[in-house]
Design an enzyme around this catalytic site. Structure first.
Site, PDB file in Angstrom:
ATOM      1  N   GLU A   3      42.474  37.125  -8.466  1.00 46.63           N
ATOM      2  CA  GLU A   3      41.853  35.866  -8.043  1.00 46.63           C
ATOM      3  C   GLU A   3      41.372  36.116  -6.616  1.00 46.63           C
ATOM      4  O   GLU A   3      42.167  36.288  -5.705  1.00 46.63           O
ATOM      5  CB  GLU A   3      42.896  34.743  -8.086  1.00 46.63           C
ATOM      6  CG  GLU A   3      42.393  33.435  -7.510  1.00 46.63           C
ATOM      7  CD  GLU A   3      43.534  32.409  -7.326  1.00 46.63           C
ATOM      8  OE1 GLU A   3      44.489  32.403  -8.136  1.00 46.63           O
ATOM      9  OE2 GLU A   3      43.465  31.637  -6.361  1.00 46.63           O
ATOM     10  N   ARG A  18      38.088  32.209   0.787  1.00 47.95           N
ATOM     11  CA  ARG A  18      38.551  31.898   2.145  1.00 47.95           C
ATOM     12  C   ARG A  18      37.833  32.769   3.150  1.00 47.95           C
ATOM     13  O   ARG A  18      38.053  32.663   4.337  1.00 47.95           O
ATOM     14  CB  ARG A  18      40.061  32.162   2.269  1.00 47.95           C
ATOM     15  CG  ARG A  18      40.869  31.218   1.440  1.00 47.95           C
ATOM     16  CD  ARG A  18      42.345  31.503   1.523  1.00 47.95           C
ATOM     17  NE  ARG A  18      42.975  30.942   0.351  1.00 47.95           N
ATOM     18  CZ  ARG A  18      44.264  30.957   0.104  1.00 47.95           C
ATOM     19  NH1 ARG A  18      45.095  31.506   0.964  1.00 47.95           N
ATOM     20  NH2 ARG A  18      44.736  30.423  -1.002  1.00 47.95           N
ATOM     21  N   THR A  39      40.630  29.372  -4.411  1.00 41.89           N
ATOM     22  CA  THR A  39      40.342  28.483  -3.275  1.00 41.89           C
ATOM     23  C   THR A  39      38.926  27.896  -3.383  1.00 41.89           C
ATOM     24  O   THR A  39      38.213  27.761  -2.389  1.00 41.89           O
ATOM     25  CB  THR A  39      40.550  29.195  -1.915  1.00 41.89           C
ATOM     26  OG1 THR A  39      41.704  30.052  -1.998  1.00 41.89           O
ATOM     27  CG2 THR A  39      40.821  28.183  -0.806  1.00 41.89           C
ATOM     28  N   LYS A  63      47.279  24.771 -11.992  1.00 44.29           N
ATOM     29  CA  LYS A  63      47.975  25.573 -10.972  1.00 44.29           C
ATOM     30  C   LYS A  63      48.946  24.613 -10.288  1.00 44.29           C
ATOM     31  O   LYS A  63      48.516  23.591  -9.749  1.00 44.29           O
ATOM     32  CB  LYS A  63      46.941  26.096  -9.977  1.00 44.29           C
ATOM     33  CG  LYS A  63      47.520  26.621  -8.670  1.00 44.29           C
ATOM     34  CD  LYS A  63      46.429  27.235  -7.794  1.00 44.29           C
ATOM     35  CE  LYS A  63      46.971  27.549  -6.408  1.00 44.29           C
ATOM     36  NZ  LYS A  63      46.128  28.481  -5.662  1.00 44.29           N
TER      37      LYS A  63
HETATM   38  C1  3PG Z   1      47.286  30.388  -3.046  1.00 43.63           C
HETATM   39  O1  3PG Z   1      46.306  29.942  -2.493  1.00 43.63           O
HETATM   40  O2  3PG Z   1      47.343  30.408  -4.267  1.00 43.63           O
HETATM   41  C2  3PG Z   1      48.431  30.771  -2.208  1.00 43.63           C
HETATM   42  O3  3PG Z   1      48.062  30.973  -0.890  1.00 43.63           O
HETATM   43  C3  3PG Z   1      49.232  31.915  -2.691  1.00 43.63           C
HETATM   44  O4  3PG Z   1      50.502  31.634  -2.274  1.00 43.63           O
HETATM   45  P1  3PG Z   1      51.455  32.778  -1.701  1.00 43.63           P
HETATM   46  O5  3PG Z   1      50.712  33.414  -0.548  1.00 43.63           O
HETATM   47  O6  3PG Z   1      52.712  32.039  -1.259  1.00 43.63           O
HETATM   48  O7  3PG Z   1      51.723  33.730  -2.818  1.00 43.63           O
END
Ligand code: 3PG
Length: 211
Positions: free
Chosen positions: A42, A46, A70, A130
């Site tokens: 994924e 960002r 995101t 999610k």
């Molecule tokens: C996301 O956007 O899905 C998260 O930032 C991932 O979370 P993690 O960095 O705690 O794994």
């Protein structure tokens, strides 16, 4: 097509959440994930590099499953699909994204942590949400409580998932896969430690298989 992508994600059990700052990291990163046994990523919107990273990885690794993360508005969703993203992930529940994904028949994982958000997602025929940020909102206990009234929906917990709690999450039937960044941390990419990405990925895959 849609179902096929969900099936692949369920089989892989893990979705690495990647932030690519430098476009030259995209292919070595994809290679490290594939070598570690996890041909899925994924790529989060960002950074400026996200779109180009999706395009490059799709071209160089056609068997890999590449989604955009995101994604917070329709414009990004359009750019992601144009770049070749095969699924969309959002930190929240946006009706404009849900409507667009439904129209384009593309799998979408909206971020939810409340019953109302799940109800919004259901109105757009969403199959998997999610659950984010999973660890802050009560982890598996909350997922199981949410799953009681919404038996038709499954979850991809993300946020605070790591090698220590992965197996606990994956034991639940309600969970299709876990998302997480622990095997692809920004610092590892910055230092070009793709061997370490591969090692952490292999370790995560082994844990997921032993759940
Ligand atoms: C996301 O956007 O899905 C998260 O930032 C991932 O979370 P993690 O960095 O705690 O794994």
């Amino acid at each position: 097509m849609n179902g096929e992508i969900f099936d692949k994600i369920e089989k892989l059990k893990l979705v690495p959440v990647v932030k690519i700052n430098n476009i030259e990291d995209a292919l070595p990163l994809a290679e490290a994930l594939c070598r570690g046994g996890l041909p899925v990523a994924e790529i989060t919107f960002r950074t400026e590099a996200a779109e180009e990273a999706i395009r490059k990885i799709r071209a160089a690794f056609p068997k890999m499953l590449v989604g955009a993360g995101t994604v917070i508005n329709k414009e990004q969703a359009e750019r992601a699909l144009a770049a070749g993203a095969q699924f969309l992930v959002s930190p929240g529940t946006s009706e404009e994204i849900l409507a667009y994904a439904k129209e384009r028949k593309v799998p979408v994982f909206p971020g939810v942590c409340t019953p109302s958000e799940i109800m919004t997602a259901l109105a757009y025929d969403v199959k998997v949400v999610k659950f984010f940020p999973a660890s802050c909102y009560g982890g598996l206990k909350t997922i199981e409580a949410l799953a009681a009234p919404f038996s038709q929906i499954r979850f991809m917990p993300t946020g605070g998932v790591n090698a220590a709690n992965l197996q606990t999450y994956l034991q639940s039937e309600k969970i299709i896969a876990c998302g997480g960044s622990w095997m692809v941390k920004e610092g590892l990419l910055k230092e070009k430690r793709f061997d370490e990405v591969e090692r952490l990925t292999r370790e995560a895959v082994a844990l997921a298989e032993r759940k």
